[in-house]
Design an enzyme around this catalytic site. Structure first.
Site, PDB file in Angstrom:
ATOM      1  CD  GLU A   1       3.387   4.618   1.205  1.00 42.13           C
ATOM      2  OE1 GLU A   1       3.548   3.720   1.996  1.00 42.13           O
ATOM      3  OE2 GLU A   1       2.532   4.579   0.425  1.00 42.13           O
TER       4      GLU A   1
ATOM      5  CD  GLU B   1       2.682   3.454  -3.691  1.00 44.10           C
ATOM      6  OE1 GLU B   1       1.932   3.075  -2.897  1.00 44.10           O
ATOM      7  OE2 GLU B   1       4.074   3.443  -3.425  1.00 44.10           O
TER       8      GLU B   1
END
Ligand code: BMA
Length: 916
Positions: free
Chosen positions: A492, A589
């Site tokens: 991320e 995710e």
């Protein structure tokens, strides 16, 4: 035996700038596959490689050391491998760190400096060797190492193996080795202070009760706290320590990478041997044998002094078939024994035994007909594979307490839930060798992140040197594993920059983008390409992949569903509404929180903690507003628990969070699976669903499907069904009820959907209908049933959306069922009419040998029937199910000794109607 063309490549290693000290050397790698105790004439087995080098002597320095704090007020025995926290625990200085609020109470441990000391003797013949290396497989983290009072070296990276040349410092009699560890928290703060500009985030959100600036220290990023984990910034010698003594050479790493040649349709095997040579080897020989493939070749070996990497290419005999390694569900995981036999000089031999698996892997990013953007999927052995699985986080705050049995249990649970992939998430640790060997054996594909997460990182020279060494060592350690199918730069961090998580002012952005590219592209990516071209590399997750590259590695919107992978979380939107989910190429995710079971929490709490609104519940919740979000999401579809007895209400609340989580992740995963074959509105062709997260680090609420200790949450039982190779997926599209048949099989099937309309008020179907037979191609999602809901209900007695629900399964034309059954609620259970309290009774039969059977009897239809065996370890054949019959049998596989009586006593059963 056929002889094939062979070639030999030798690469001279640059000495890392970290190692230029006279007394300090650090080998490029050795952490695991080969760094064994190589005892004279004896061999040890670590991972799947067994190595024996003659003339080498080893002494293990593992075992009891002493540990002291900085002012000497604490002095205690400490086990190595281990860490300060576990040493204090074992000696009774602290209680279980996971108990109640101890994570905060024990914050002082990480603020102190600690010194490990051991005393050992070295036999004179060993001291007489040309070289004696002191090998640390892992030091956590910032340390100074001294031997007999002389500084030997410094360490700054938990993910490195360190080797120091110490021959000259060893004495007859006692030798004293000390490792002085600096407080990781203070070190990180100092680094941040000394840095010329801010590298955010500074501190974690307050709710995590964690420590700041973890991005400045190369250690497990989640050890300073995470949104599912406590703050335990560990310090210690977390892996083994030993001395290795030799005269001529030591082999410190062996890797084998199979390479497939498209043009010749043949395999070769690159065998990479890393050696440290004291005296030149001029006329050595190395014989590589793959007996299972009728392949053997002898190579001339010449080894120059110093550290070298030597690659030997063995061309595999093509006269017979090479059995391929497949992800679970797509085939077997056959391996071939490989033997290496070296004669390197008079009396100097070397042998190694390992296993080799053959497979190819590609990450396919190419145009998709009818859809702007690029595909994103994995092709294994030429076959597109839908990745089904989850994300792996550290299994314990104290790595020395991670047991092989615990790792095995988690991986077996993953495969039992029909997963074929796991992402080793970048905020944790590179896993131990056993993890990857088990993934090889079980057919679990590993998406391997490098350990950088949710932050920006400094890029000054000493930091970069350390990272470069980390990448080299880890890639070399792991590249022999077929399970590893992807290297990925970070978690991320692209999206953190792209969407400005840390509020970086516009004019400063280029500086951070430059640092980002320097770290993940110019260094990590470049090194990976140099070390291993046998599998793909991705700079970040989520990312737009090739499209991110085109935008200078930081895309405007890395969440773009038309490219790469996505992470998607929404806790407030109704999770039953599939139209909210991104129709992504690959969902790496997504998830929802739940609480673990009462029996798991009970181990770290006392009765006063057992209330939803109390301090314990908010202390363990590290995600801001998490407890509120769970109940709000649950409240959209279920009555919230309202028992007057507080303990009963607490237990029911834990239950309802698991119901919510299981159903939410089911809805989202089924959406991704049914989107594999179609493009809708230009989006689709989803080829991966890895929910967040598989496991837990402690006993607390989190996104996991398996609790700390291995117990399955309701979600994990759901996963077993929603990841089944063949699955009927039902959903409403406009006015219609639609069923897709999803198949991950290679064969085509002719299937019908058999639909039963059930009434909430009684366990027998009101009516049944079936679809015409439809060809369901292998590896596809195919619409198989479509009917307006109104018409469907009208044709079925007095059914309404509120009084009835649908159950369905797939059948072939011989009446054989394919895949598990599934069901679809036509209204929220909270609005359903006729749900009765089911008064479920249970009876347990069986024994340790045959396993146990629980017979359930119910007076009415019961949704989300949950069997809980309390503290009896094991798992049920099915759980969290819709019980639509008067009786049902469920198996129980114990994970340890138990009895029908014990199980019967521990067993509780809860269904939705019991909580209100
Ligand atoms: C993702 C992960 C983790 C985190 C999870 C839940 O972003 O990468 O950082 O634990 O979400 O918030």
């Amino acid at each position: 035996m056929t002889r094939k063309k062979v070639s030999e490549v030798r690469v001279r290693e640059e000495t890392s700038p970290l190692l230029r000290d006279v007394n300090m050397t650090m080998p490029p790698t050795c952490s695991g596959l080969l760094c064994l105790s190589l005892l004279l004439g004896k061999s040890l087995l670590v991972s799947s490689v067994q190595v024996v080098t003659s003339g080498q002597q080893n002494i293990s320095l593992n075992g009891k050391w002493t540990l002291e704090n900085s002012n000497g007020t604490l002095s205690l025995p400490a086990e190595v491998p281990g860490c300060v926290h576990t040493a204090l625990l074992k000696q009774g200085y602290i209680q279980d760190p996971y108990y109640r609020f101890n994570d905060v109470a024990y914050g002082w441990i990480a603020l102190d400096n600690w010194t490990y000391t051991t005393t050992f003797t070295v036999p004179s013949d060993m001291r007489a060797k040309q070289r004696v290396m002191l090998v640390f497989e892992g030091i956590d983290t910032i340390s100074t190492v001294s031997l007999n009072g002389a500084a030997v070296g410094r360490t700054d990276n938990m993910f490195l193996q360190y080797d120091f040349s110490v021959g000259a410092l060893l004495t007859e009699g006692d030798n004293v080795l000390t490792v002085s560890l600096a407080s990781p928290v203070r070190y990180a703060a100092q680094r941040s202070e000394a840095h010329s500009y801010r590298v955010p985030p500074d501190c974690p959100p307050e709710v995590q009760q964690g420590q700041c600036h973890v991005n400045y220290i190369r250690k497990e990023q989640s050890s300073f706290s995470w949104d599912w984990g406590p703050s335990f910034p560990t310090a210690g010698l977390w892996k083994g320590v030993r001395l290795e003594a030799y005269d001529v050479l030591r082999v410190f790493h062996l890797a084998t990478v199979p390479v497939y040649n498209q043009t010749s349709s043949g395999w070769s095997l690159q065998v990479e041997l890393q050696v440290e040579v004291v005296a030149e080897v001029t006329r050595g020989q190395l014989t590589l044998s793959l007996p299972g493939l009728d392949t053997q070749q002898t190579f001339p070996v010449q080894l120059l002094p110093g550290r070298t990497r030597n690659t030997y290419t063995l061309h595999v005999n093509t006269s017979g078939p090479v059995e391929l390694w497949w992800p679970s569900g797509h085939g077997d995981q056959p391996s071939y024994p490989l033997t290496l036999q070296g004669v390197l000089g008079p009396g100097l031999t070397f042998t190694a035994d390992t296993k080799v698996y053959f497979r190819t892997v590609e990450l396919v990013q190419e145009p998709v007909p009818g859809s702007p953007g690029l595909s994103f999927y994995f092709r294994v052995n030429g076959k597109a594979v839908f990745m089904k699985g989850s994300n792996w986080i550290p299994t314990h705050s104290f790595q020395d307490l991670v047991s092989p049995a615990g790792v095995r249990s988690l991986l077996e649970s993953a495969v039992a839930a029909n997963m074929n992939a796991l992402r080793v998430w970048g905020g944790g640790v590179y896993q131990q060798d056993l993890f990857y060997s088990l993934c090889d054996e079980l057919g679990v594909m590993v998406w391997q992140d490098f350990m950088f997460a949710c932050a920006l990182y400094p890029t000054e020279e000493d930091f970069m040197d350390s990272v470069r060494e980390e990448v080299r060592q880890q890639v070399r350690r792991l590249k022999s594993h077929p399970s590893v199918v992807l290297w990925s730069g970070n978690n991320e961090n692209e999206v953190a920059l792209a969407t400005n998580w840390f509020g970086i002012p516009g004019p400063e952005r280029p500086l951070y983008v430059k640092d980002y590219v320097k770290l993940y592209v110019d260094n990590i990516r470049a090194l990976v390409l140099e070390e291993d071209q046998s599998r793909p590399f991705l700079a970040s997750s989520p990312t737009n992949g090739l499209a991110s590259e085109r935008q200078g590695w930081v895309a405007d919107d890395p969440y773009d569903p038309r490219y790469g992978d996505t992470h998607y979380y929404s806790y407030s939107r109704d999770c039953w509404d599939w139209s909210a989910f991104p129709r992504t190429r690959f969902a790496s995710e997504y998830g929802f929180q739940s609480w673990p079971s009462f029996s798991t929490l009970q181990k770290v709490s006392v009765p006063e903690d057992w209330s939803w609104d109390g301090p314990f519940s908010s202390h363990r919740q590290h995600h801001a507003e998490g407890n509120r979000q769970m109940l709000e999401q649950a409240g959209l579809h279920y009555h919230l628990p309202n028992a007057t007895d507080p303990l009963r209400r607490y237990k029911h609340t834990l239950y309802i969070t698991q119901v919510m989580q299981a159903q939410c992740v089911k809805a989202q995963t089924e959406f991704y699976r049914r989107s594999r074959s179609e493009v809708v509105g230009g989006k689709g062709h989803t080829m991966g669903a890895l929910y967040w997260q598989l496991n837990d680090i402690w006993q607390a609420p989190s996104w996991s499907s398996i609790e700390f200790g291995g117990k399955w949450k309701m979600l994990h039982y759901f996963a077993q069904r929603f990841f089944a190779p063949v699955l009927p997926v039902g959903f409403e599209d406009g006015v219609s009820m639609v069923i897709y048949a999803v198949s991950d099989l290679s064969v085509d099937l002719n299937l019908t959907a058999q639909v039963s309309v059930l009434s909430w008020s009684r366990p027998d179907p009101v009516c049944k209908l079936s679809s015409p037979a439809t060809l369901v191609r292998g590896n596809s999602a195919t619409p198989i049933f479509r009917q307006p809901v109104d018409a469907l209900l009208k044709g079925c007695g007095n059914c309404t959306r509120r009084s009835c629900l649908l159950a369905f399964h797939l059948e072939d034309n011989h009446g054989a069922r394919w895949g598990p059954g599934n069901h679809h609620f036509l209204c929220s259970p909270r609005d359903a009419e006729g749900i009765e309290a089911p008064h479920i009774t249970t009876e347990v039969r069986g024994d340790g040998e045959r396993g146990y059977t629980v017979t359930l009897r119910s007076t009415s239809v019961a949704p989300f029937v949950w069997l809980d065996a309390g503290d009896v370890p094991g798992r049920f054949g099915s759980n969290g199910f819709l019980m639509a019959s008067r009786s049902q049998e469920v198996g129980f596989v114990p994970w340890g000794p138990t009895s029908a009586e014990e199980l019967g006593r521990a067993l509780t059963v809860t269904s939705l109607r019991d909580v209100y």
